[in-house]
Write a protein that holds these residues in place. Sequence first.
Motif, PDB file in Angstrom:
ATOM      1  N   GLU A 102       0.832  -1.201   0.000  1.00 45.29           N
ATOM      2  CA  GLU A 102       0.000   0.000   0.000  1.00 45.29           C
ATOM      3  C   GLU A 102       0.868   1.252   0.000  1.00 45.29           C
ATOM      4  OE1 GLU A 102      -2.486  -0.485   3.420  1.00 45.29           O
ATOM      5  OE2 GLU A 102      -3.679  -2.062   2.469  1.00 45.29           O
ATOM      6  N   ARG A 103       1.943   1.220   0.771  1.00 42.06           N
ATOM      7  CA  ARG A 103       2.840   2.384   0.819  1.00 42.06           C
ATOM      8  C   ARG A 103       3.514   2.604  -0.531  1.00 42.06           C
ATOM      9  NH1 ARG A 103       8.335   3.384   3.763  1.00 42.06           N
ATOM     10  NH2 ARG A 103       8.327   5.643   3.745  1.00 42.06           N
ATOM     11  N   ILE A 104       3.930   1.524  -1.187  1.00 40.78           N
ATOM     12  CA  ILE A 104       4.548   1.633  -2.512  1.00 40.78           C
ATOM     13  C   ILE A 104       3.549   2.221  -3.501  1.00 40.78           C
ATOM     14  CG2 ILE A 104       5.398   0.281  -4.472  1.00 40.78           C
ATOM     15  CD1 ILE A 104       6.739  -1.572  -2.394  1.00 40.78           C
ATOM     16  N   ASP A 105       2.308   1.730  -3.455  1.00 38.53           N
ATOM     17  CA  ASP A 105       1.280   2.262  -4.355  1.00 38.53           C
ATOM     18  C   ASP A 105       1.045   3.751  -4.104  1.00 38.53           C
ATOM     19  OD1 ASP A 105       0.972  -0.231  -5.495  1.00 38.53           O
ATOM     20  OD2 ASP A 105      -0.813  -0.758  -4.314  1.00 38.53           O
ATOM     21  N   LYS A 106       0.974   4.124  -2.842  1.00 43.71           N
ATOM     22  CA  LYS A 106       0.755   5.532  -2.488  1.00 43.71           C
ATOM     23  C   LYS A 106       1.920   6.395  -2.980  1.00 43.71           C
ATOM     24  CE  LYS A 106       0.350   8.568   1.496  1.00 43.71           C
ATOM     25  NZ  LYS A 106       0.446   8.645   2.953  1.00 43.71           N
ATOM     26  N   LEU A 107       3.146   5.926  -2.773  1.00 46.62           N
ATOM     27  CA  LEU A 107       4.313   6.685  -3.217  1.00 46.62           C
ATOM     28  C   LEU A 107       4.370   6.781  -4.744  1.00 46.62           C
ATOM     29  CD1 LEU A 107       6.989   5.369  -0.712  1.00 46.62           C
ATOM     30  CD2 LEU A 107       5.946   7.634  -0.743  1.00 46.62           C
ATOM     31  N   ASN A 108       3.995   5.707  -5.428  1.00 43.83           N
ATOM     32  CA  ASN A 108       3.959   5.756  -6.895  1.00 43.83           C
ATOM     33  C   ASN A 108       2.923   6.756  -7.390  1.00 43.83           C
ATOM     34  OD1 ASN A 108       6.033   3.968  -7.454  1.00 43.83           O
ATOM     35  ND2 ASN A 108       4.696   2.180  -7.441  1.00 43.83           N
ATOM     36  N   MET A 110       1.900   9.418  -5.749  1.00 48.25           N
ATOM     37  CA  MET A 110       2.454  10.749  -5.461  1.00 48.25           C
ATOM     38  C   MET A 110       3.507  11.123  -6.496  1.00 48.25           C
ATOM     39  SD  MET A 110       2.719  10.526  -1.304  1.00 48.25           S
ATOM     40  CE  MET A 110       3.804  11.918  -1.168  1.00 48.25           C
ATOM     41  N   LYS A 111       4.333  10.154  -6.885  1.00 45.94           N
ATOM     42  CA  LYS A 111       5.366  10.410  -7.884  1.00 45.94           C
ATOM     43  C   LYS A 111       4.735  10.785  -9.217  1.00 45.94           C
ATOM     44  CE  LYS A 111       9.050   8.065 -10.412  1.00 45.94           C
ATOM     45  NZ  LYS A 111       9.693   6.778 -10.653  1.00 45.94           N
ATOM     46  N   GLU A 112       3.690  10.045  -9.615  1.00 45.57           N
ATOM     47  CA  GLU A 112       3.008  10.344 -10.877  1.00 45.57           C
ATOM     48  C   GLU A 112       2.394  11.744 -10.850  1.00 45.57           C
ATOM     49  OE1 GLU A 112       0.191   7.264 -11.718  1.00 45.57           O
ATOM     50  OE2 GLU A 112       1.736   5.718 -11.780  1.00 45.57           O
ATOM     51  N   GLN A 113       1.784  12.118  -9.725  1.00 50.69           N
ATOM     52  CA  GLN A 113       1.197  13.455  -9.614  1.00 50.69           C
ATOM     53  C   GLN A 113       2.276  14.527  -9.713  1.00 50.69           C
ATOM     54  OE1 GLN A 113      -0.922  13.326  -5.914  1.00 50.69           O
ATOM     55  NE2 GLN A 113      -2.797  12.528  -6.861  1.00 50.69           N
ATOM     56  N   SER A 156       2.722  17.410 -12.668  1.00 46.58           N
ATOM     57  CA  SER A 156       2.703  18.842 -12.376  1.00 46.58           C
ATOM     58  C   SER A 156       3.857  19.578 -13.040  1.00 46.58           C
ATOM     59  CB  SER A 156       2.715  19.076 -10.872  1.00 46.58           C
ATOM     60  OG  SER A 156       3.954  18.699 -10.329  1.00 46.58           O
ATOM     61  N   ILE A 157       4.925  18.854 -13.382  1.00 47.48           N
ATOM     62  CA  ILE A 157       6.059  19.465 -14.078  1.00 47.48           C
ATOM     63  C   ILE A 157       5.839  19.279 -15.569  1.00 47.48           C
ATOM     64  CG2 ILE A 157       8.541  19.366 -14.477  1.00 47.48           C
ATOM     65  CD1 ILE A 157       8.863  18.269 -11.670  1.00 47.48           C
TER      66      ILE A 157
END
Length: 181
Positions: A65-71, A73-76, A80-81
């Motif tokens: 779940e943490r890996i999915d959440k971090l992925n 966040m990374k995609e977002q 944004s850039i």
Amino acid sequence: MKKRSDKSSKPERKNIEKNRRDHMKSLCFKLFSLVPSHHFKASKSMLSQEDRLDLACRYIKQLRERIDKLNRMKEQAMKSIKPNSSNNIMDETNNICSNLPVVELRDLGSSIEVVLISGVQRNIMLYEVISILEEEGAQVVSASFSTIGDKIFHTVRAQAKISRLGVETSIACQRLHDLVD
């Protein structure tokens, strides 16, 4: 003749089964040893093998779940850039630099980790961070830093001097924030 072969194969099957059970037991022990101690409340010795496996499964699910959440966040962050706009990248870099120094304290149960990011213009002395941690009951185990561009990354790992008392992380965190502000 058939009875002889049956008699000799029976002890052999017992040994094979015993070796299989021993191997499974050692694998279960190895799996449970990978689960950090702050993820269970009872004593390790008081948990049954079934409880240990259940705990390891829950820990693996939490990690997924943490890996999915971090992925996500990374995609977002990547969305944004804007890739073709060099001005936006420069603006983002300036925003990060203007927010320096940054302090993050992670409580890892029996130990803590402090990550400090500072700029070359406003460098925080590592000995000040170590002093604060030691005054709050921590013993520094390792400290490192690296310089990338105009940013300096400090990482300090510490553990409680007296394990019963622990480290007062909330006060240490407040003092570290006061140091960088």
